[in-house]
Design a protein around this motif. Sequence first.
Motif, PDB file in Angstrom:
ATOM      1  N   MET A   1       0.854  -1.175   0.000  1.00  0.00           N
ATOM      2  CA  MET A   1       0.000   0.000   0.000  1.00  0.00           C
ATOM      3  C   MET A   1       0.892   1.226   0.000  1.00  0.00           C
ATOM      4  O   MET A   1       1.964   1.235   0.575  1.00  0.00           O
ATOM      5  CB  MET A   1      -0.897   0.004   1.233  1.00  0.00           C
ATOM      6  CG  MET A   1      -1.792   1.226   1.291  1.00  0.00           C
ATOM      7  SD  MET A   1      -2.991   1.202   2.625  1.00  0.00           S
ATOM      8  CE  MET A   1      -1.965   1.612   4.002  1.00  0.00           C
ATOM      9  N   ALA A   2       0.405   2.273  -0.646  1.00  0.00           N
ATOM     10  CA  ALA A   2       1.125   3.540  -0.659  1.00  0.00           C
ATOM     11  C   ALA A   2       0.114   4.674  -0.576  1.00  0.00           C
ATOM     12  O   ALA A   2      -1.009   4.550  -1.041  1.00  0.00           O
ATOM     13  CB  ALA A   2       1.926   3.664  -1.951  1.00  0.00           C
ATOM     14  N   ILE A   3       0.514   5.768   0.034  1.00  0.00           N
ATOM     15  CA  ILE A   3      -0.264   6.998  -0.010  1.00  0.00           C
ATOM     16  C   ILE A   3       0.553   7.966  -0.845  1.00  0.00           C
ATOM     17  O   ILE A   3       1.704   8.255  -0.535  1.00  0.00           O
ATOM     18  CB  ILE A   3      -0.543   7.561   1.389  1.00  0.00           C
ATOM     19  CG1 ILE A   3      -1.435   6.577   2.156  1.00  0.00           C
ATOM     20  CG2 ILE A   3      -1.183   8.945   1.301  1.00  0.00           C
ATOM     21  CD1 ILE A   3      -1.755   6.991   3.555  1.00  0.00           C
ATOM     22  N   GLU A   4      -0.063   8.439  -1.917  1.00  0.00           N
ATOM     23  CA  GLU A   4       0.645   9.276  -2.868  1.00  0.00           C
ATOM     24  C   GLU A   4      -0.073  10.607  -3.028  1.00  0.00           C
ATOM     25  O   GLU A   4      -1.278  10.714  -2.838  1.00  0.00           O
ATOM     26  CB  GLU A   4       0.738   8.546  -4.215  1.00  0.00           C
ATOM     27  CG  GLU A   4       1.475   7.231  -4.074  1.00  0.00           C
ATOM     28  CD  GLU A   4       1.399   6.323  -5.284  1.00  0.00           C
ATOM     29  OE1 GLU A   4       0.556   6.544  -6.163  1.00  0.00           O
ATOM     30  OE2 GLU A   4       2.191   5.377  -5.332  1.00  0.00           O
ATOM     31  N   VAL A   5       0.669  11.622  -3.401  1.00  0.00           N
ATOM     32  CA  VAL A   5       0.117  12.959  -3.617  1.00  0.00           C
ATOM     33  C   VAL A   5      -0.498  13.027  -5.006  1.00  0.00           C
ATOM     34  O   VAL A   5       0.067  12.518  -5.976  1.00  0.00           O
ATOM     35  CB  VAL A   5       1.226  14.023  -3.481  1.00  0.00           C
ATOM     36  CG1 VAL A   5       0.694  15.410  -3.801  1.00  0.00           C
ATOM     37  CG2 VAL A   5       1.824  13.982  -2.090  1.00  0.00           C
ATOM     38  N   TYR A   6      -1.664  13.671  -5.099  1.00  0.00           N
ATOM     39  CA  TYR A   6      -2.353  13.846  -6.376  1.00  0.00           C
ATOM     40  C   TYR A   6      -2.601  15.336  -6.568  1.00  0.00           C
ATOM     41  O   TYR A   6      -3.290  15.955  -5.760  1.00  0.00           O
ATOM     42  CB  TYR A   6      -3.681  13.083  -6.369  1.00  0.00           C
ATOM     43  CG  TYR A   6      -4.096  12.617  -7.732  1.00  0.00           C
ATOM     44  CD1 TYR A   6      -4.125  11.269  -8.053  1.00  0.00           C
ATOM     45  CD2 TYR A   6      -4.457  13.531  -8.720  1.00  0.00           C
ATOM     46  CE1 TYR A   6      -4.499  10.832  -9.309  1.00  0.00           C
ATOM     47  CE2 TYR A   6      -4.828  13.101  -9.981  1.00  0.00           C
ATOM     48  CZ  TYR A   6      -4.843  11.755 -10.262  1.00  0.00           C
ATOM     49  OH  TYR A   6      -5.219  11.328 -11.512  1.00  0.00           O
ATOM     50  N   LEU A   7      -2.024  15.912  -7.619  1.00  0.00           N
ATOM     51  CA  LEU A   7      -2.158  17.334  -7.910  1.00  0.00           C
ATOM     52  C   LEU A   7      -3.133  17.543  -9.057  1.00  0.00           C
ATOM     53  O   LEU A   7      -3.059  16.846 -10.069  1.00  0.00           O
ATOM     54  CB  LEU A   7      -0.799  17.923  -8.305  1.00  0.00           C
ATOM     55  CG  LEU A   7       0.334  17.754  -7.307  1.00  0.00           C
ATOM     56  CD1 LEU A   7       1.635  18.287  -7.893  1.00  0.00           C
ATOM     57  CD2 LEU A   7       0.009  18.461  -6.009  1.00  0.00           C
ATOM     58  N   ASN A   8      -4.033  18.506  -8.903  1.00  0.00           N
ATOM     59  CA  ASN A   8      -4.989  18.842  -9.955  1.00  0.00           C
ATOM     60  C   ASN A   8      -4.678  20.207 -10.537  1.00  0.00           C
ATOM     61  O   ASN A   8      -4.244  21.112  -9.829  1.00  0.00           O
ATOM     62  CB  ASN A   8      -6.420  18.852  -9.403  1.00  0.00           C
ATOM     63  CG  ASN A   8      -6.848  17.483  -8.956  1.00  0.00           C
ATOM     64  OD1 ASN A   8      -6.965  17.226  -7.777  1.00  0.00           O
ATOM     65  ND2 ASN A   8      -7.064  16.595  -9.888  1.00  0.00           N
ATOM     66  N   PHE A   9      -4.935  20.344 -11.823  1.00  0.00           N
ATOM     67  CA  PHE A   9      -4.694  21.590 -12.544  1.00  0.00           C
ATOM     68  C   PHE A   9      -5.948  21.958 -13.321  1.00  0.00           C
ATOM     69  O   PHE A   9      -6.816  21.132 -13.562  1.00  0.00           O
ATOM     70  CB  PHE A   9      -3.495  21.429 -13.481  1.00  0.00           C
ATOM     71  CG  PHE A   9      -2.213  21.199 -12.735  1.00  0.00           C
ATOM     72  CD1 PHE A   9      -1.398  22.261 -12.396  1.00  0.00           C
ATOM     73  CD2 PHE A   9      -1.835  19.920 -12.345  1.00  0.00           C
ATOM     74  CE1 PHE A   9      -0.231  22.057 -11.685  1.00  0.00           C
ATOM     75  CE2 PHE A   9      -0.671  19.705 -11.624  1.00  0.00           C
ATOM     76  CZ  PHE A   9       0.135  20.778 -11.299  1.00  0.00           C
TER      77      PHE A   9
END
Length: 140
Positions: A1-9
């Motif tokens: 499992m991983a927690i990853e950053v998600y960036l929106n534009f």
Amino acid sequence: MAIEVYLNFNGNCREAVEFYAGVFKTEEPKIMTFGEMPPSEEYPLPEEAKNRIMHTRLNMCGSVVMFSDTFPGMPFVEGNNISLAVVSENLDEIRSLFDQLKTGGTVGMELQETFWSKCYGSVRDKFGIEWQFNYGMSEL
């Protein structure tokens, strides 16, 4: 499992990803646009959405950072355009975390199968943090 950053534009995701790929000297990103989604008679895709980025990711300094454009017309606030993505190969774990985080929060999309994932969903928790849940996705 991983927690990853998600960036929106807001329509400039491709420009941002290409910039970051150059700065961090990463692999060339694999880009999936909204126009590549299977067509839906129920939800026709507006022309201005077709070239927007639905999903891409970069490995930056040992961390995975994921990116997308917002869908045209969706609210966008620069500075609040970040969510945390839980990526796991364990469906029970995804369901458990989702159920706990939705308590007192707001479900954006119930856990369900999509064309890119066997199980995907999103929720804003009671503290206002946006969470996305994805089964797998290591190849995108």
